[in-house]
Design a protein around this motif. Structure first.
Motif, PDB file in Angstrom:
ATOM      1  N   ARG A 156      32.278-195.430   9.197  1.00 54.08           N
ATOM      2  CA  ARG A 156      33.233-195.564  10.307  1.00 54.08           C
ATOM      3  C   ARG A 156      32.655-195.044  11.625  1.00 54.08           C
ATOM      4  N   PRO A 157      32.109-193.815  11.682  1.00 53.99           N
ATOM      5  CA  PRO A 157      31.494-193.404  12.951  1.00 53.99           C
ATOM      6  C   PRO A 157      30.298-194.268  13.346  1.00 53.99           C
ATOM      7  N   LEU A 158      29.571-194.793  12.375  1.00 55.92           N
ATOM      8  CA  LEU A 158      28.451-195.670  12.696  1.00 55.92           C
ATOM      9  C   LEU A 158      28.942-196.954  13.341  1.00 55.92           C
ATOM     10  N   ARG A 159      30.061-197.463  12.866  1.00 58.78           N
ATOM     11  CA  ARG A 159      30.633-198.666  13.473  1.00 58.78           C
ATOM     12  C   ARG A 159      31.069-198.383  14.909  1.00 58.78           C
ATOM     13  N   MET A 160      31.572-197.183  15.161  1.00 59.80           N
ATOM     14  CA  MET A 160      31.937-196.815  16.531  1.00 59.80           C
ATOM     15  C   MET A 160      30.700-196.675  17.409  1.00 59.80           C
ATOM     16  N   LEU A 161      29.598-196.170  16.845  1.00 64.40           N
ATOM     17  CA  LEU A 161      28.357-196.051  17.616  1.00 64.40           C
ATOM     18  C   LEU A 161      27.863-197.411  18.082  1.00 64.40           C
ATOM     19  N   GLU A 162      28.111-198.452  17.305  1.00 58.66           N
ATOM     20  CA  GLU A 162      27.675-199.787  17.694  1.00 58.66           C
ATOM     21  C   GLU A 162      28.410-200.291  18.937  1.00 58.66           C
ATOM     22  N   MET A 163      29.557-199.682  19.269  1.00 56.17           N
ATOM     23  CA  MET A 163      30.298-200.075  20.466  1.00 56.17           C
ATOM     24  C   MET A 163      29.785-199.369  21.709  1.00 56.17           C
ATOM     25  N   GLY A 164      28.845-198.434  21.533  1.00 54.69           N
ATOM     26  CA  GLY A 164      28.304-197.694  22.670  1.00 54.69           C
ATOM     27  C   GLY A 164      28.606-196.211  22.557  1.00 54.69           C
ATOM     28  N   ASP A 165      27.721-195.396  23.122  1.00 51.91           N
ATOM     29  CA  ASP A 165      27.861-193.949  23.004  1.00 51.91           C
ATOM     30  C   ASP A 165      29.119-193.429  23.693  1.00 51.91           C
ATOM     31  N   ASP A 166      29.449-193.975  24.864  1.00 56.75           N
ATOM     32  CA  ASP A 166      30.606-193.477  25.609  1.00 56.75           C
ATOM     33  C   ASP A 166      31.902-193.729  24.836  1.00 56.75           C
ATOM     34  N   ILE A 167      32.039-194.937  24.303  1.00 61.74           N
ATOM     35  CA  ILE A 167      33.252-195.261  23.543  1.00 61.74           C
ATOM     36  C   ILE A 167      33.321-194.412  22.272  1.00 61.74           C
ATOM     37  N   THR A 222      25.552-187.398  14.691  1.00 59.05           N
ATOM     38  CA  THR A 222      25.705-188.492  13.732  1.00 59.05           C
ATOM     39  C   THR A 222      24.464-189.364  13.696  1.00 59.05           C
ATOM     40  N   ARG A 223      23.921-189.690  14.876  1.00 60.25           N
ATOM     41  CA  ARG A 223      22.729-190.532  14.937  1.00 60.25           C
ATOM     42  C   ARG A 223      21.541-189.858  14.253  1.00 60.25           C
ATOM     43  N   LEU A 224      21.349-188.568  14.508  1.00 61.95           N
ATOM     44  CA  LEU A 224      20.233-187.854  13.898  1.00 61.95           C
ATOM     45  C   LEU A 224      20.387-187.787  12.384  1.00 61.95           C
ATOM     46  N   LEU A 225      21.595-187.517  11.908  1.00 66.06           N
ATOM     47  CA  LEU A 225      21.832-187.432  10.468  1.00 66.06           C
ATOM     48  C   LEU A 225      21.567-188.765   9.780  1.00 66.06           C
ATOM     49  N   LEU A 226      22.041-189.858  10.375  1.00 67.77           N
ATOM     50  CA  LEU A 226      21.860-191.174   9.764  1.00 67.77           C
ATOM     51  C   LEU A 226      20.411-191.641   9.856  1.00 67.77           C
ATOM     52  N   LYS A 267      15.472-189.346  25.234  1.00 67.25           N
ATOM     53  CA  LYS A 267      15.613-189.122  26.666  1.00 67.25           C
ATOM     54  C   LYS A 267      17.102-189.098  26.974  1.00 67.25           C
ATOM     55  N   ARG A 268      17.666-187.893  26.915  1.00 70.63           N
ATOM     56  CA  ARG A 268      19.119-187.721  27.007  1.00 70.63           C
ATOM     57  C   ARG A 268      19.821-188.583  25.953  1.00 70.63           C
ATOM     58  N   GLY A 269      19.246-188.596  24.770  1.00 69.03           N
ATOM     59  CA  GLY A 269      19.757-189.400  23.676  1.00 69.03           C
ATOM     60  C   GLY A 269      18.741-190.441  23.255  1.00 69.03           C
ATOM     61  N   VAL A 270      19.016-191.095  22.128  1.00 67.71           N
ATOM     62  CA  VAL A 270      18.141-192.151  21.613  1.00 67.71           C
ATOM     63  C   VAL A 270      18.882-193.467  21.725  1.00 67.71           C
ATOM     64  N   HIS A 271      18.259-194.425  22.410  1.00 73.01           N
ATOM     65  CA  HIS A 271      18.915-195.703  22.628  1.00 73.01           C
ATOM     66  C   HIS A 271      18.104-196.831  21.995  1.00 73.01           C
TER      67      HIS A 271
END
Length: 346
Positions: A226-237, A248-252, A153-157
């Motif tokens: 590294r991008p996964l670690r950034m994803l843990e800080m939130g999508d906006d950041i 990145t989320r779909l690939l992982l 829904k406008r992304g996966v959370h």
């Protein structure tokens, strides 16, 4: 102020940053996994002392030891290491993507979906072992796709992914129960044995496909740490830092689904390794972030140790490894739920 445990290694234009404690934990866990593997190779009705196991692996054993070690026991140990590593890494990926310690394949329904695929092949088609493995792989992939689409829904959370996964797991469990009631006695017994999760009967035909898949997916996942670690800080950041969030989320998630489904296809639904390995690895490293490599090695060490316990702790009444991991993992899950509740996160 706490001193940094990170170190930089520079060579020309290339620089690599690593955590000293995390690297030490990985090395210790790898040694523990290797030690448990050697003990497991020597365990069985025809016991082989550790020195003889090492000598046989080096090519110096007699004909009987060569056959027992290389043809009967070594494939089982390698499948255990690969399955444990795949589950540990897959669990770490799911927990990082969902930003939730409960976001593991056990909770999200991936194991139940793979089981449903295997049961369809067993009950409806009386398929061979290879066909059952393919059915489990297809069931896991289909379940992962359904979870992703329903959670979108406008992304996966995080919590939406976990809640949808719990619902899909309940549906898959009901389907599995129905398939068992429709099976004849022989197929039902075969299905129950597979559903327990076991490394018994593993051979080289299971090692090579699993090794090939891990050889592709493990470097892919580690390269996205590294991008996964950034994803843990939130999508906006993460997006502001240049990460292509949904790609990145779909690939992982795809990598995690493939790792989990392949592990289930090889050994059945071995419970709770994917849940506990990332959490234990993070507690040992005391490092933020997904801790992908420590989780992978922790999963491998956990599974081969549990398999050794299943053969040694109960004498002649050997248990499938899934029973041991289920008991230990269930206790850990209860502890984790209590800890999360006390922290006010659930």
């Amino acid at each position: 102020m706490r001193a940094s445990r990170s170190r930089w290694v520079r060579s020309g234009r290339l620089s690599v940053r690593f955590d000293v404690r995390a690297l030490g934990v990985v090395l210790l866990l790898a040694l523990a996994a290797l030690a448990a593997s050697v003990l497991l190779v020597g365990t069985g009705d025809f016991a082989i002392p550790v020195p003889d196991v090492l000598r046989t692996l080096a090519g110096g054993g007699d004909a009987g030891q060569e056959f027992v070690v290389r043809e009967l026991r070594l494939p089982r140990v390698l499948v255990g290491l690969l399955v444990g590593g795949a589950l540990g890494l897959g669990g770490a990926l799911f927990q990082a993507v969902s930003r939730n310690p409960l976001g593991s394949p056990d909770v999200l329904g991936l194991g139940q979906g793979s089981t449903a695929g295997a049961l369809v092949v067993i009950v409806l088609f009386s398929g061979s072992a290879a066909e059952v493995a393919l059915g489990a792989l297809a069931g896991g992939l289909l379940t992962g796709l359904v979870i992703y689409l329903l959670a979108w829904k406008r992304g996966v959370h995080g919590y939406r992914l976990v809640l949808v996964g719990i619902g899909v797991a309940a549906v898959a469990t009901a389907v599995n129960g129905y398939l068992l009631t429709e099976a004849d006695l022989v197929d039902a017994a075969r299905a129950v044995v597979w559903m327990t999760g076991s490394l018994g009967g593993s051979d080289w035909d299971q090692v090579w496909p699993l090794l090939g898949l891990c050889a592709v997916l493990v470097p892919l996942a580690l390269a996205h740490a590294r991008p996964l670690r950034m994803l843990e800080m939130g999508d906006d950041i993460a997006s502001a830092l240049g990460v292509r969030v949904e790609r990145t989320r779909l690939l992982l998630m795809l990598a995690a689904v493939l790792l989990t489904a392949a592990a289930t296809a090889a050994a059945g639904p071995v419970g709770f390794v994917a849940l506990t390995a990332p959490q234990l690895a993070r507690r040992l490293t005391r490092s933020p972030g997904p801790n992908l490599l420590p989780a992978l090695v922790m999963g491998a060490a956990l599974l081969v140790t549990a398999d050794w316990l299943s053969q040694r702790a109960f004498g002649a009444d050997q248990l499938p490894v899934g029973v041991v991991t289920g008991v230990l993992g269930g206790v850990y899950l209860l502890w984790l739920l209590v800890a999360e509740r006390r922290a006010g996160r659930i």
